[in-house]
Design a protein around this motif. Structure first.
Motif, PDB file in Angstrom:
ATOM      1  N   LEU A   1       0.820  -1.207   0.000  1.00  0.00           N
ATOM      2  CA  LEU A   1       0.000   0.000   0.000  1.00  0.00           C
ATOM      3  C   LEU A   1       0.860   1.267   0.000  1.00  0.00           C
ATOM      4  O   LEU A   1       0.544   2.237  -0.671  1.00  0.00           O
ATOM      5  CB  LEU A   1      -0.959  -0.005   1.194  1.00  0.00           C
ATOM      6  CG  LEU A   1      -2.092  -1.030   1.111  1.00  0.00           C
ATOM      7  CD1 LEU A   1      -2.865  -1.075   2.423  1.00  0.00           C
ATOM      8  CD2 LEU A   1      -3.016  -0.733  -0.058  1.00  0.00           C
ATOM      9  N   ARG A   2       1.951   1.233   0.726  1.00  0.00           N
ATOM     10  CA  ARG A   2       2.849   2.395   0.743  1.00  0.00           C
ATOM     11  C   ARG A   2       3.505   2.606  -0.616  1.00  0.00           C
ATOM     12  O   ARG A   2       3.687   3.752  -1.043  1.00  0.00           O
ATOM     13  CB  ARG A   2       3.917   2.246   1.820  1.00  0.00           C
ATOM     14  CG  ARG A   2       3.366   2.491   3.204  1.00  0.00           C
ATOM     15  CD  ARG A   2       4.453   2.345   4.263  1.00  0.00           C
ATOM     16  NE  ARG A   2       3.888   2.480   5.576  1.00  0.00           N
ATOM     17  CZ  ARG A   2       4.002   3.574   6.315  1.00  0.00           C
ATOM     18  NH1 ARG A   2       4.650   4.604   5.870  1.00  0.00           N
ATOM     19  NH2 ARG A   2       3.442   3.613   7.507  1.00  0.00           N
ATOM     20  N   LEU A   3       3.837   1.535  -1.313  1.00  0.00           N
ATOM     21  CA  LEU A   3       4.422   1.657  -2.648  1.00  0.00           C
ATOM     22  C   LEU A   3       3.452   2.328  -3.616  1.00  0.00           C
ATOM     23  O   LEU A   3       3.861   3.046  -4.528  1.00  0.00           O
ATOM     24  CB  LEU A   3       4.838   0.292  -3.187  1.00  0.00           C
ATOM     25  CG  LEU A   3       6.110  -0.298  -2.596  1.00  0.00           C
ATOM     26  CD1 LEU A   3       6.329  -1.716  -3.101  1.00  0.00           C
ATOM     27  CD2 LEU A   3       7.313   0.572  -2.938  1.00  0.00           C
ATOM     28  N   PHE A   4       2.162   2.115  -3.452  1.00  0.00           N
ATOM     29  CA  PHE A   4       1.154   2.725  -4.316  1.00  0.00           C
ATOM     30  C   PHE A   4       0.745   4.112  -3.836  1.00  0.00           C
ATOM     31  O   PHE A   4      -0.137   4.731  -4.413  1.00  0.00           O
ATOM     32  CB  PHE A   4      -0.075   1.822  -4.433  1.00  0.00           C
ATOM     33  CG  PHE A   4       0.142   0.663  -5.347  1.00  0.00           C
ATOM     34  CD1 PHE A   4       0.220   0.850  -6.719  1.00  0.00           C
ATOM     35  CD2 PHE A   4       0.264  -0.616  -4.845  1.00  0.00           C
ATOM     36  CE1 PHE A   4       0.431  -0.213  -7.572  1.00  0.00           C
ATOM     37  CE2 PHE A   4       0.464  -1.685  -5.680  1.00  0.00           C
ATOM     38  CZ  PHE A   4       0.553  -1.487  -7.053  1.00  0.00           C
ATOM     39  N   GLY A   5       1.370   4.614  -2.792  1.00  0.00           N
ATOM     40  CA  GLY A   5       1.129   5.982  -2.351  1.00  0.00           C
ATOM     41  C   GLY A   5       0.068   6.137  -1.284  1.00  0.00           C
ATOM     42  O   GLY A   5      -0.372   7.251  -1.017  1.00  0.00           O
ATOM     43  N   PHE A   6      -0.362   5.063  -0.664  1.00  0.00           N
ATOM     44  CA  PHE A   6      -1.390   5.174   0.360  1.00  0.00           C
ATOM     45  C   PHE A   6      -0.828   5.427   1.752  1.00  0.00           C
ATOM     46  O   PHE A   6      -1.566   5.523   2.708  1.00  0.00           O
ATOM     47  CB  PHE A   6      -2.262   3.911   0.377  1.00  0.00           C
ATOM     48  CG  PHE A   6      -3.123   3.791  -0.839  1.00  0.00           C
ATOM     49  CD1 PHE A   6      -4.254   4.575  -0.972  1.00  0.00           C
ATOM     50  CD2 PHE A   6      -2.788   2.921  -1.858  1.00  0.00           C
ATOM     51  CE1 PHE A   6      -5.038   4.484  -2.089  1.00  0.00           C
ATOM     52  CE2 PHE A   6      -3.575   2.821  -2.978  1.00  0.00           C
ATOM     53  CZ  PHE A   6      -4.708   3.601  -3.104  1.00  0.00           C
ATOM     54  N   GLY A   7       0.488   5.583   1.862  1.00  0.00           N
ATOM     55  CA  GLY A   7       1.089   5.823   3.161  1.00  0.00           C
ATOM     56  C   GLY A   7       1.229   7.296   3.498  1.00  0.00           C
ATOM     57  O   GLY A   7       1.604   7.658   4.590  1.00  0.00           O
ATOM     58  N   ASN A   8       0.920   8.167   2.537  1.00  0.00           N
ATOM     59  CA  ASN A   8       1.078   9.597   2.752  1.00  0.00           C
ATOM     60  C   ASN A   8      -0.156  10.325   2.203  1.00  0.00           C
ATOM     61  O   ASN A   8      -0.089  11.007   1.191  1.00  0.00           O
ATOM     62  CB  ASN A   8       2.345  10.086   2.042  1.00  0.00           C
ATOM     63  CG  ASN A   8       2.697  11.503   2.398  1.00  0.00           C
ATOM     64  OD1 ASN A   8       2.229  12.044   3.384  1.00  0.00           O
ATOM     65  ND2 ASN A   8       3.509  12.124   1.573  1.00  0.00           N
ATOM     66  N   PRO A   9      -1.294  10.194   2.871  1.00  0.00           N
ATOM     67  CA  PRO A   9      -2.523  10.815   2.352  1.00  0.00           C
ATOM     68  C   PRO A   9      -2.505  12.327   2.510  1.00  0.00           C
ATOM     69  O   PRO A   9      -1.796  12.869   3.360  1.00  0.00           O
ATOM     70  CB  PRO A   9      -3.615  10.196   3.220  1.00  0.00           C
ATOM     71  CG  PRO A   9      -2.933   9.913   4.512  1.00  0.00           C
ATOM     72  CD  PRO A   9      -1.519   9.520   4.140  1.00  0.00           C
TER      73      PRO A   9
END
Length: 168
Positions: free
Chosen positions: A20-28
């Motif tokens: 999820l972090r690789l797809f950008g969901f770790g920095n909303p």
């Protein structure tokens, strides 16, 4: 006692988190409460979501940073709207309506040296929010032009055009 199932569960959770972090969901993107308009994007944010670049400027707009005073030879247009204008988090910054309009206006031979199309929008904003943002002084920047667009207005315009075509 067999703890392999716990280790497997932990490993699965870690893999899911990393994916999820690789797809950008770790920095909303962060929203902040506003007493007059409800909410707006927190200023000065940069992130990637599903590989798409998203930038929020110092005025909580999905636009590059700008000066408060419009430069003399600059056409400055403010777009107000909901997720249509915002582009949502699946649209790269360079592909938002404001960025595309800015490219088109800049390509035309206008009497302006520079064009800035500002994107004051957020998902689910109603038309009144844009009006409040401007009338309550939420946007203390000098403008040349301003337009208001949202999904409901766009759908109403399409219905009017279809009706006119049927009648014509």
């Amino acid at each position: 006692m067999n703890y392999w199932w716990m280790a497997g569960l932990l490993a699965s959770g870690l893999l899911l988190e990393l994916g999820l972090r690789l797809f950008g969901f770790g920095n909303p993107l962060i929203y902040i409460a506003d007493p007059q308009i409800g909410y707006l994007l927190a200023p000065n944010q940069r992130t990637r979501r599903l590989g798409k670049h998203i930038a929020i400027n110092q005025y909580s707009m999905r636009s590059p940073n700008i000066t408060a005073t419009r430069p003399q030879e600059t056409l400055r247009v403010l777009l107000l709207g909901d997720s249509i204008v915002n582009g949502g988090w699946w649209t790269d910054q360079s592909q938002t309506i404001s960025a595309l309009l800015q490219q088109q206006l800049q390509a035309q031979s206008l009497s302006y040296r520079q064009v800035e199309v500002l994107n004051a929008s957020a998902n689910s904003w109603a038309p009144i929010v844009g009006i409040l943002l401007v009338t309550l002084g939420g946007t203390a920047i000098s403008l040349e032009r301003m337009t208001l667009q949202n999904r409901a207005m766009r759908q109403a315009k399409l219905r009017e055009e279809a009706k006119a075509q049927d009648e014509g």
